[in-house]
Design a protein around this motif. Structure first.
Motif, PDB file in Angstrom:
ATOM      1  N   LEU A  27       0.565  -1.038   0.088  1.00 44.91           N
ATOM      2  CA  LEU A  27      -0.086   0.032   0.069  1.00 44.91           C
ATOM      3  C   LEU A  27       0.883   1.141   0.039  1.00 44.91           C
ATOM      4  O   LEU A  27       1.670   1.375   1.113  1.00 44.91           O
ATOM      5  CB  LEU A  27      -0.894   0.007   1.226  1.00 44.91           C
ATOM      6  CG  LEU A  27      -2.041  -1.319   1.385  1.00 44.91           C
ATOM      7  CD1 LEU A  27      -2.750  -0.918   2.499  1.00 44.91           C
ATOM      8  CD2 LEU A  27      -3.007  -0.982   0.193  1.00 44.91           C
ATOM      9  N   LYS A  28       0.708   1.986  -0.783  1.00 50.21           N
ATOM     10  CA  LYS A  28       1.704   3.437  -1.124  1.00 50.21           C
ATOM     11  C   LYS A  28       0.797   4.536  -0.379  1.00 50.21           C
ATOM     12  O   LYS A  28       1.824   5.362   0.243  1.00 50.21           O
ATOM     13  CB  LYS A  28       1.693   3.679  -2.620  1.00 50.21           C
ATOM     14  CG  LYS A  28       2.211   2.625  -3.449  1.00 50.21           C
ATOM     15  CD  LYS A  28       3.615   2.100  -3.142  1.00 50.21           C
ATOM     16  CE  LYS A  28       3.886   1.022  -3.946  1.00 50.21           C
ATOM     17  NZ  LYS A  28       5.385   0.314  -3.353  1.00 50.21           N
ATOM     18  N   SER A  29      -0.560   4.521  -0.204  1.00 57.24           N
ATOM     19  CA  SER A  29      -0.786   5.589   0.521  1.00 57.24           C
ATOM     20  C   SER A  29      -0.655   5.598   2.065  1.00 57.24           C
ATOM     21  O   SER A  29      -1.293   4.300   2.649  1.00 57.24           O
ATOM     22  CB  SER A  29      -2.710   5.659   0.273  1.00 57.24           C
ATOM     23  OG  SER A  29      -3.226   6.479   0.860  1.00 57.24           O
ATOM     24  N   PRO A  30      -0.393   6.427   2.764  1.00 56.33           N
ATOM     25  CA  PRO A  30      -0.389   6.130   4.512  1.00 56.33           C
ATOM     26  C   PRO A  30      -1.371   6.141   4.822  1.00 56.33           C
ATOM     27  O   PRO A  30      -1.807   5.388   5.871  1.00 56.33           O
ATOM     28  CB  PRO A  30       0.572   7.425   4.777  1.00 56.33           C
ATOM     29  CG  PRO A  30       1.225   8.086   3.788  1.00 56.33           C
ATOM     30  CD  PRO A  30       0.458   7.538   2.300  1.00 56.33           C
ATOM     31  N   ARG A  31      -2.540   6.852   4.516  1.00 54.11           N
ATOM     32  CA  ARG A  31      -4.016   6.596   4.928  1.00 54.11           C
ATOM     33  C   ARG A  31      -4.559   5.264   4.384  1.00 54.11           C
ATOM     34  O   ARG A  31      -5.200   4.679   5.505  1.00 54.11           O
ATOM     35  CB  ARG A  31      -4.948   7.778   4.038  1.00 54.11           C
ATOM     36  CG  ARG A  31      -6.506   7.426   4.485  1.00 54.11           C
ATOM     37  CD  ARG A  31      -7.340   8.303   3.425  1.00 54.11           C
ATOM     38  NE  ARG A  31      -8.750   7.842   4.045  1.00 54.11           N
ATOM     39  CZ  ARG A  31      -9.757   8.229   2.942  1.00 54.11           C
ATOM     40  NH1 ARG A  31      -9.688   9.122   2.227  1.00 54.11           N
ATOM     41  NH2 ARG A  31     -11.061   7.862   3.210  1.00 54.11           N
ATOM     42  N   ARG A  32      -4.406   4.596   3.445  1.00 51.59           N
ATOM     43  CA  ARG A  32      -4.726   3.357   3.237  1.00 51.59           C
ATOM     44  C   ARG A  32      -4.118   2.333   4.098  1.00 51.59           C
ATOM     45  O   ARG A  32      -4.714   1.268   4.481  1.00 51.59           O
ATOM     46  CB  ARG A  32      -4.705   2.914   1.732  1.00 51.59           C
ATOM     47  CG  ARG A  32      -5.583   3.709   0.856  1.00 51.59           C
ATOM     48  CD  ARG A  32      -6.962   3.409   1.013  1.00 51.59           C
ATOM     49  NE  ARG A  32      -7.186   1.946   0.609  1.00 51.59           N
ATOM     50  CZ  ARG A  32      -7.724   0.869   1.398  1.00 51.59           C
ATOM     51  NH1 ARG A  32      -7.989   1.117   2.621  1.00 51.59           N
ATOM     52  NH2 ARG A  32      -7.754  -0.423   0.954  1.00 51.59           N
ATOM     53  N   ARG A  33      -2.947   2.435   4.350  1.00 50.58           N
ATOM     54  CA  ARG A  33      -2.113   1.574   5.089  1.00 50.58           C
ATOM     55  C   ARG A  33      -2.495   1.573   6.583  1.00 50.58           C
ATOM     56  O   ARG A  33      -2.825   0.733   7.248  1.00 50.58           O
ATOM     57  CB  ARG A  33      -0.401   1.928   5.121  1.00 50.58           C
ATOM     58  CG  ARG A  33       0.500   1.008   5.933  1.00 50.58           C
ATOM     59  CD  ARG A  33       1.727   1.617   5.976  1.00 50.58           C
ATOM     60  NE  ARG A  33       2.493   0.829   6.894  1.00 50.58           N
ATOM     61  CZ  ARG A  33       3.304  -0.396   6.454  1.00 50.58           C
ATOM     62  NH1 ARG A  33       3.401  -0.695   5.197  1.00 50.58           N
ATOM     63  NH2 ARG A  33       4.048  -1.130   7.534  1.00 50.58           N
ATOM     64  N   ARG A  34      -2.740   2.780   7.068  1.00 47.17           N
ATOM     65  CA  ARG A  34      -3.204   3.078   8.481  1.00 47.17           C
ATOM     66  C   ARG A  34      -4.750   2.471   8.426  1.00 47.17           C
ATOM     67  O   ARG A  34      -5.115   1.691   9.677  1.00 47.17           O
ATOM     68  CB  ARG A  34      -3.427   4.448   8.925  1.00 47.17           C
ATOM     69  CG  ARG A  34      -3.842   4.688  10.384  1.00 47.17           C
ATOM     70  CD  ARG A  34      -3.050   3.727  11.405  1.00 47.17           C
ATOM     71  NE  ARG A  34      -1.793   3.995  11.367  1.00 47.17           N
ATOM     72  CZ  ARG A  34      -0.977   4.600  12.304  1.00 47.17           C
ATOM     73  NH1 ARG A  34      -1.883   5.728  12.946  1.00 47.17           N
ATOM     74  NH2 ARG A  34       0.320   4.799  12.164  1.00 47.17           N
ATOM     75  N   GLU A  35      -5.661   2.551   7.820  1.00 45.40           N
ATOM     76  CA  GLU A  35      -6.834   1.793   7.664  1.00 45.40           C
ATOM     77  C   GLU A  35      -6.875   0.503   7.592  1.00 45.40           C
ATOM     78  O   GLU A  35      -7.668  -0.316   8.381  1.00 45.40           O
ATOM     79  CB  GLU A  35      -7.743   2.399   6.424  1.00 45.40           C
ATOM     80  CG  GLU A  35      -7.982   3.687   6.368  1.00 45.40           C
ATOM     81  CD  GLU A  35      -8.730   4.273   5.332  1.00 45.40           C
ATOM     82  OE1 GLU A  35      -9.420   5.387   5.213  1.00 45.40           O
ATOM     83  OE2 GLU A  35      -8.671   3.815   4.100  1.00 45.40           O
ATOM     84  N   MET A  36      -5.946  -0.128   6.711  1.00 42.55           N
ATOM     85  CA  MET A  36      -5.642  -1.633   6.765  1.00 42.55           C
ATOM     86  C   MET A  36      -5.041  -2.103   8.092  1.00 42.55           C
ATOM     87  O   MET A  36      -5.463  -3.107   8.451  1.00 42.55           O
ATOM     88  CB  MET A  36      -4.710  -1.958   5.608  1.00 42.55           C
ATOM     89  CG  MET A  36      -4.681  -3.495   5.465  1.00 42.55           C
ATOM     90  SD  MET A  36      -6.558  -4.278   5.025  1.00 42.55           S
ATOM     91  CE  MET A  36      -6.636  -3.583   3.535  1.00 42.55           C
ATOM     92  N   GLU A  37      -4.146  -1.369   8.728  1.00 43.00           N
ATOM     93  CA  GLU A  37      -3.691  -1.747   9.871  1.00 43.00           C
ATOM     94  C   GLU A  37      -4.742  -1.886  10.958  1.00 43.00           C
ATOM     95  O   GLU A  37      -4.686  -2.754  11.743  1.00 43.00           O
ATOM     96  CB  GLU A  37      -2.619  -0.938  10.448  1.00 43.00           C
ATOM     97  CG  GLU A  37      -1.447  -0.977   9.619  1.00 43.00           C
ATOM     98  CD  GLU A  37      -0.232   0.113   9.949  1.00 43.00           C
ATOM     99  OE1 GLU A  37       0.822   0.127   9.897  1.00 43.00           O
ATOM    100  OE2 GLU A  37      -1.025   1.277  10.528  1.00 43.00           O
TER     101      GLU A  37
END
Length: 245
Positions: free
Chosen positions: A66-76
């Motif tokens: 995941l390149k987007s920090p927001r998408r990464r945090r949502e997935m975490e």
């Protein structure tokens, strides 16, 4: 599937979603019966848990893509939240939950044992469905919003189903919501196969009589019969499916 991720993303503004860290049953009060246990939650406040969470190798690999920090945090957040929701249904602590994935990427609940599991997440919202093993179940989640449903309909529905849908919904204000209901029912059934979208969405027929019905019924796919349940909770559409014995 080109542009599918763009079309199917949740709302861009997370402020439009309420924080529902307390799990809820989206099917409670809908008058349904016999459906798999289901829990839904939305959270933006698990940052401290993310710092201490040990993710599975498969989860870490997915996060790294995941390149987007927001998408990464949502997935975490979803990885943490799904363990909490499983614990609510199974009556155990989140740290006692052990998840694995099949070769096709379907989730598998190793601990606690004795459960079939399906899950979905969109943005900060996660939903899980559980039923005593060896039930074949699926759950899917989408947010109601404006989208290019005619192009997507061509990809997921055979000609007869497409024409029936357009005849009923093309001029209606709720056409996007009807399409997302069609989509989530198809996805829920596809997930029962453990192969997801690769199993073939056009094999799952969802006529307008289902979409405009009570939200509970049966349909046919892959030469089998399935029970389904679908409901709306706020802006979220959630659908469940279970293969009949």
């Amino acid at each position: 599937m080109p542009n599918q991720k763009h079309w199917m993303m949740p709302p861009d503004n997370p402020d439009t979603l309420s924080d529902q860290n307390q799990p809820t049953d989206p099917f409670a009060g809908a008058g349904f019966s016999g459906h798999p246990s289901c829990r839904l939650a939305t959270s933006f406040e698990l940052a401290t848990s993310v710092q201490t969470q040990r993710f599975l190798p498969q989860e870490t690999a997915r996060l790294e893509r995941l390149k987007s920090p927001r998408r990464r945090r949502e997935m975490e957040t979803s990885f943490i939240l799904r363990r909490k929701l499983i614990g609510v249904v199974a009556g155990c602590a989140p740290e006692d939950v052990k998840l694995e994935t099949s070769e096709d990427g379907a989730p598998r609940l190793e601990r606690p044992s004795g459960w079939s599991l399906s899950l979905a997440n969109k943005g900060a919202t996660t939903v899980i469905a559980m039923d005593p093993a060896p039930a074949e179940i699926g759950v899917d989640l989408e947010f109601v919003r404006v989208l290019d449903w005619p192009a997507m309909l061509d990809m997921v529905s055979a000609e007869k189903e497409r024409e029936a849908f357009k005849q009923v919904y093309a001029a209606r204000d709720d056409s996007a919501e009807a399409f997302l209901k069609l989509w989530t029912i198809k996805e829920a059934v596809l997930k029962t196969t453990q192969r997801g979208f690769r199993a073939g969405p056009k094999a799952v027929e969802t006529p307008p009589s289902i979409l405009d019905g009570s939200g509970q019924g049966q349909l046919s796919a892959f030469g089998e019969r399935y029970d389904f349940w679908t409901t709306r909770s706020g802006d979220a559409l959630i659908s469940l499916a279970r293969k009949r014995n």
